[in-house]
Design an enzyme around this catalytic site. Structure first.
Site, PDB file in Angstrom:
ATOM      1  N   TYR A  79      -8.629  14.055   1.143  1.00 30.13           N
ATOM      2  CA  TYR A  79      -7.653  14.954   0.203  1.00 30.13           C
ATOM      3  C   TYR A  79      -8.606  15.445  -1.008  1.00 30.13           C
ATOM      4  O   TYR A  79      -9.556  15.151  -1.163  1.00 30.13           O
ATOM      5  CB  TYR A  79      -6.509  14.153  -0.292  1.00 30.13           C
ATOM      6  CG  TYR A  79      -5.617  13.721   0.976  1.00 30.13           C
ATOM      7  CD1 TYR A  79      -5.112  14.902   1.808  1.00 30.13           C
ATOM      8  CD2 TYR A  79      -5.496  12.157   1.255  1.00 30.13           C
ATOM      9  CE1 TYR A  79      -4.239  14.399   2.854  1.00 30.13           C
ATOM     10  CE2 TYR A  79      -4.544  12.097   2.285  1.00 30.13           C
ATOM     11  CZ  TYR A  79      -4.090  13.079   3.298  1.00 30.13           C
ATOM     12  OH  TYR A  79      -3.446  12.578   4.408  1.00 30.13           O
TER      13      TYR A  79
ATOM     14  N   ARG B 122      -7.949   4.968  -5.734  1.00 34.93           N
ATOM     15  CA  ARG B 122      -8.069   4.757  -4.184  1.00 34.93           C
ATOM     16  C   ARG B 122      -9.389   5.581  -3.821  1.00 34.93           C
ATOM     17  O   ARG B 122      -9.292   6.932  -4.072  1.00 34.93           O
ATOM     18  CB  ARG B 122      -6.797   4.835  -3.387  1.00 34.93           C
ATOM     19  CG  ARG B 122      -7.156   4.973  -1.808  1.00 34.93           C
ATOM     20  CD  ARG B 122      -6.100   4.817  -0.927  1.00 34.93           C
ATOM     21  NE  ARG B 122      -5.622   3.445  -0.903  1.00 34.93           N
ATOM     22  CZ  ARG B 122      -4.765   2.678   0.028  1.00 34.93           C
ATOM     23  NH1 ARG B 122      -4.199   3.505   0.946  1.00 34.93           N
ATOM     24  NH2 ARG B 122      -4.354   1.481   0.051  1.00 34.93           N
TER      25      ARG B 122
ATOM     26  N   SER C  91       0.821  -1.305   0.253  1.00 30.12           N
ATOM     27  CA  SER C  91       0.036  -0.007   0.042  1.00 30.12           C
ATOM     28  C   SER C  91       0.778   1.164   0.164  1.00 30.12           C
ATOM     29  O   SER C  91       1.950   1.172   0.564  1.00 30.12           O
ATOM     30  CB  SER C  91      -0.993  -0.118   1.308  1.00 30.12           C
ATOM     31  OG  SER C  91      -2.147   0.689   1.326  1.00 30.12           O
TER      32      SER C  91
END
Ligand SMILES: Cc1cc2nc3c(=O)[nH]c(=O)nc-3n(C[C@H](O)[C@H](O)[C@H](O)COP(=O)(O)O)c2cc1C
Length: 353
Positions: free
Chosen positions: A180, A228, A22
């Site tokens: 984000y 993601r 990851s």
């Protein structure tokens, strides 16, 4: 036969197994440039037998970094600095990936081991941008993005993707999770816009989809593109699984090959029922209902646990973060435990059993 250690292909790329490292910020760059730390950190995990090694959230612009220590890909110099790292990862039989990111209203923070608090401009911080001037908790308010800003950020993602290809990466993952910038557009809690980028789901998804579509147009057709997402904000009235399913379908239509299913990060203090494999059901639902390949992530630590996720069809791959920090040879050890052929480097053959 282990499912975890069976090969897997997307477009023209074959992964030797389904254990993916990851993306993990190292906060160890200067001016966004990767250095010896990144080579050893990422290189060790390629030596350790993973199918894919993903570089940390890498800023598409200096302002898109979470902290001044983040890696970046906003110039050719950055691409040149990443090239030997991508090359080494591939030389070990792993596939080289990079996560492209813009931190939006969660940018401009100090390194975590110095407290991780927002940085003022005098401390080397900068003005953050976001869909709306809504701060993250009690952090400084971001500036609401204009349509020109939106266009400029799409171009930054496109340019960074082109550089990722020049540097030799084989997979790009778009960071649309963890509160984000792209996630901030998706969630009604952070996106209060009244133009075509805010309001209903289609409008909130517009900018992230523009990024996916524009990156896909320059990213080589034989190479996979991942996204993601945070499949839920874990907050009433926020982004949730139902919207994630629809959004994942739209991502797939635009040429995203795999949705990496994380959760949370948009608002501080969300109540998250953290437990082993707690995010796996999101990967399972999105895989089943959106018809797109998924990656499961989050508290996957045991070989049998990872094996079950793949063999039962809950996800196509697993992403491991902290387990890979504890043990870069996790795949070698897991293969042994599962009775699969472990991808030991020839140099280490005398230690393999
Ligand atoms: C040190 C560290 C840095 C991380 N940086 C990123 C990042 O750059 N991008 C990202 O999407 N997730 C990041 N994460 C989240 C992980 O990729 C992963 O989703 C999370 O740690 C849950 O998986 P785990 O239980 O296997 O650790 C980070 C996690 C850790 C521990």
């Amino acid at each position: 036969m282990s499912s975890l250690f069976s090969a897997y292909s997307l477009r023209g790329v074959e992964f030797r197994n389904r254990v993916f490292v990851s993306p993990m910020c190292q906060y160890s760059s200067r001016d966004g440039l990767p250095n010896d730390w990144h080579m050893v950190h990422l290189g060790s995990r390629a030596v350790g037998g993973a199918g894919l090694v993903c570089v940390e959230a890498t800023g598409v612009s200096p302002e898109g970094r979470i902290s001044p220590g983040d890696t970046g890909l906003w110039s050719e110099e950055h691409a040149r600095a990443f090239a030997p790292i991508a090359s080494f990862i591939k030389s070990q039989g792993a596939r080289a990936a990079i996560q492209l990111a813009h931190a939006g209203r969660k940018a401009s923070t100090d390194l975590p081991w110095r407290g991780g608090k927002p940085l003022g401009e005098r401390e080397g911080g900068w003005q953050t941008i976001a869909p709306s001037a809504v701060p993250f908790g009690d952090w400084p308010a971001p500036r609401e993005m204009t349509n020109d800003d939106i266009e400029a950020v799409v171009k930054q993602f496109v340019d960074a993707a082109r550089r990722a290809s020049e540097a030799g990466f084989e997979v790009v993952e778009l960071h649309m999770a963890h509160g984000y910038l792209l996630h901030e557009f998706l969630s009604p809690l952070s996106n209060r816009r009244e133009d075509e980028f805010g309001g209903g789901l289609e409008n909130r998804a517009r900018f992230p989809l523009q990024v996916a579509e524009a990156v896909r147009a320059v990213w080589p057709a034989e190479l996979p593109l991942f996204a993601r997402i945070s499949a839920t904000d874990w907050v009433e009235g926020g982004w949730d699984l139902e919207q994630s399913v629809v959004f994942s379908r739209w991502l797939k239509e635009r040429g995203v090959d795999l949705v990496d299913c994380s959760t949370g990060g948009l608002v501080p203090g969300a109540r998250i029922p953290v437990a082993p494999g707690y995010q796996v059901p999101f990967a399972e639902r999105i895989r089943g209902e959106a018809g797109v390949a998924t990656g499961a992530v989050g508290l996957i630590t045991e070989p049998e646990q990872a094996e079950e996720i793949i063999s039962s069809g809950k996800a196509d791959v697993v992403f491991l973060a902290r387990a890979e920090l504890r043990d870069p040879y996790w795949p070698l050890h897991a293969a042994k435990q599962l009775g699969a052929q472990a991808p030991w480097p020839v140099q280490y053959g005398r230690a393999a059993d």
